[in-house]
Design a protein around this motif. Structure first.
Motif, PDB file in Angstrom:
ATOM      1  N   CYS A   1       3.305  -6.527  -3.464  1.00 39.06           N
ATOM      2  CA  CYS A   1       3.674  -5.266  -2.810  1.00 39.06           C
ATOM      3  C   CYS A   1       3.297  -4.129  -3.730  1.00 39.06           C
ATOM      4  N   PHE A   2       2.926  -3.004  -3.151  1.00 36.62           N
ATOM      5  CA  PHE A   2       2.736  -1.800  -3.942  1.00 36.62           C
ATOM      6  C   PHE A   2       3.033  -0.585  -3.091  1.00 36.62           C
ATOM      7  N   SER A   3       3.407   0.489  -3.757  1.00 38.78           N
ATOM      8  CA  SER A   3       3.604   1.775  -3.081  1.00 38.78           C
ATOM      9  C   SER A   3       2.264   2.485  -3.073  1.00 38.78           C
ATOM     10  N   ALA A   4       1.771   2.773  -1.901  1.00 39.48           N
ATOM     11  CA  ALA A   4       0.458   3.401  -1.766  1.00 39.48           C
ATOM     12  C   ALA A   4       0.457   4.791  -2.388  1.00 39.48           C
ATOM     13  N   GLN A   5      -0.578   5.103  -3.164  1.00 39.80           N
ATOM     14  CA  GLN A   5      -0.710   6.433  -3.752  1.00 39.80           C
ATOM     15  C   GLN A   5      -1.010   7.473  -2.688  1.00 39.80           C
TER      16      GLN A   5
ATOM     17  N   ARG B   1      13.116 -14.492  -6.205  1.00 38.39           N
ATOM     18  CA  ARG B   1      12.853 -13.056  -6.361  1.00 38.39           C
ATOM     19  C   ARG B   1      13.410 -12.292  -5.174  1.00 38.39           C
ATOM     20  N   ARG B   2      13.871 -11.054  -5.428  1.00 41.68           N
ATOM     21  CA  ARG B   2      14.314 -10.149  -4.366  1.00 41.68           C
ATOM     22  C   ARG B   2      13.401  -8.930  -4.421  1.00 41.68           C
ATOM     23  N   LEU B   3      12.674  -8.699  -3.332  1.00 42.27           N
ATOM     24  CA  LEU B   3      11.706  -7.604  -3.260  1.00 42.27           C
ATOM     25  C   LEU B   3      12.178  -6.602  -2.218  1.00 42.27           C
ATOM     26  N   THR B   4      12.152  -5.319  -2.561  1.00 44.24           N
ATOM     27  CA  THR B   4      12.535  -4.275  -1.620  1.00 44.24           C
ATOM     28  C   THR B   4      11.297  -3.482  -1.245  1.00 44.24           C
ATOM     29  N   PHE B   5      11.083  -3.328   0.065  1.00 46.14           N
ATOM     30  CA  PHE B   5       9.961  -2.577   0.595  1.00 46.14           C
ATOM     31  C   PHE B   5      10.505  -1.407   1.386  1.00 46.14           C
ATOM     32  N   SER B   6       9.861  -0.248   1.232  1.00 45.52           N
ATOM     33  CA  SER B   6      10.304   0.944   1.954  1.00 45.52           C
ATOM     34  C   SER B   6       9.094   1.774   2.378  1.00 45.52           C
ATOM     35  N   LYS B   7       9.363   2.898   3.001  1.00 50.20           N
ATOM     36  CA  LYS B   7       8.310   3.749   3.570  1.00 50.20           C
ATOM     37  C   LYS B   7       7.154   3.938   2.591  1.00 50.20           C
ATOM     38  N   GLY B   8       5.933   3.701   3.115  1.00 51.10           N
ATOM     39  CA  GLY B   8       4.723   3.875   2.313  1.00 51.10           C
ATOM     40  C   GLY B   8       4.287   2.633   1.558  1.00 51.10           C
ATOM     41  N   ASP B   9       5.096   1.566   1.579  1.00 57.00           N
ATOM     42  CA  ASP B   9       4.730   0.338   0.873  1.00 57.00           C
ATOM     43  C   ASP B   9       3.798  -0.514   1.727  1.00 57.00           C
ATOM     44  N   VAL B  10       2.878  -1.177   1.036  1.00 59.30           N
ATOM     45  CA  VAL B  10       1.992  -2.165   1.635  1.00 59.30           C
ATOM     46  C   VAL B  10       2.341  -3.491   0.975  1.00 59.30           C
ATOM     47  N   TYR B  11       2.535  -4.519   1.775  1.00 58.09           N
ATOM     48  CA  TYR B  11       2.774  -5.813   1.159  1.00 58.09           C
ATOM     49  C   TYR B  11       2.032  -6.918   1.875  1.00 58.09           C
ATOM     50  N   TYR B  12       1.863  -8.004   1.128  1.00 58.35           N
ATOM     51  CA  TYR B  12       1.126  -9.174   1.593  1.00 58.35           C
ATOM     52  C   TYR B  12       2.056 -10.378   1.548  1.00 58.35           C
ATOM     53  N   LEU B  13       2.148 -11.082   2.663  1.00 56.56           N
ATOM     54  CA  LEU B  13       2.923 -12.314   2.750  1.00 56.56           C
ATOM     55  C   LEU B  13       1.946 -13.454   3.032  1.00 56.56           C
TER      56      LEU B  13
END
Length: 146
Positions: free
Chosen positions: A99-103, A53-65
Motif C-alpha cells: 500500500c502507498f499514499s499517492a503523491q 499485520r494490520r494495515l490501514t488504508f484511507s482516502k488517496g491510498d492505492v493498495y494491491y491484494l
C-alpha cells in the motif's frame, strides 16, 4: 515471495472493475481468487492480514491484494468508498501485498475512474482499452517504488 514493483507483472485478464461503498462492518475474505488493485476514494478500512499485520488504508491510498492472500476487513465508522480492479496474472509465484499514499491522488483517481468507464463499456475494444489503463496504473505504481 514475488515483488510486483519490479515492473514484470504480466496481467492476462481483467475480471472485475467496480466502484463500491461499504458501511461500517467486519468482513472476512478467506482466500482471494484474483489479484486486485484498490483505490480509496473516501473513508478508511483496516485489513488484518493472515500473517498478523494490520494495515490501514484511507482516502488517496492505492493498495494491491495478491491472489491467495487471506484477511479480515474492518471498515471505519465513516464507511469506505473505493474502486477495485480484479485481474489474473501469468505468474504463479506467491506475491507480496503493498500500500502507498499517492503523491498525486487526483491522477490515480482519474485513472481508476477511466478504467471503470472503459471496463463497463460495450464494444470489441473494451478489454484492450481496459488493459491499457490498467497497465498505466501499474506503471505509475512501479515508478513510485523506483
Amino acid at each position: 515471495m514475488y515483488d510486483i514493483t519490479d515492473g514484470k507483472l504480466q496481467i492476462v485478464n481483467i475480471t472485475r472493475v467496480e466502484e463500491l461503498r461499504l458501511r461500517q462492518c467486519h468482513l472476512v475474505d478467506k482466500k482471494r481468487t484474483r489479484d486486485s488493485f484498490v483505490y480509496v476514494l473516501a473513508g478508511a478500512v483496516d485489513y488484518n492480514m493472515a500473517d498478523g499485520r494490520r494495515l490501514t488504508f484511507s482516502k488517496g491510498d492505492v493498495y494491491y491484494l495478491p491472489l491467495h492472500c487471506s484477511y479480515t476487513m474492518d471498515v471505519h465508522p465513516e464507511g469506505m468508498h473505493y474502486i477495485v480492479c480484479s485481474f489474473l496474472c501469468a505468474q504463479q509465484e506467491q506475491r507480496q501485498d503493498f500500500c502507498f499514499s499517492a503523491q498525486n491522488p487526483q491522477s490515480y483517481e482519474k485513472l481508476f475512474r477511466e478504467l471503470t468507464l472503459r471496463f463497463s463499456s460495450d464494444g470489441p475494444e473494451r478489454m484492450a482499452e481496459s488493459m491499457m489503463v490498467l497497465y498505466s496504473i501499474y506503471a505509475r505504481i512501479v515508478k513510485h517504488y523506483h
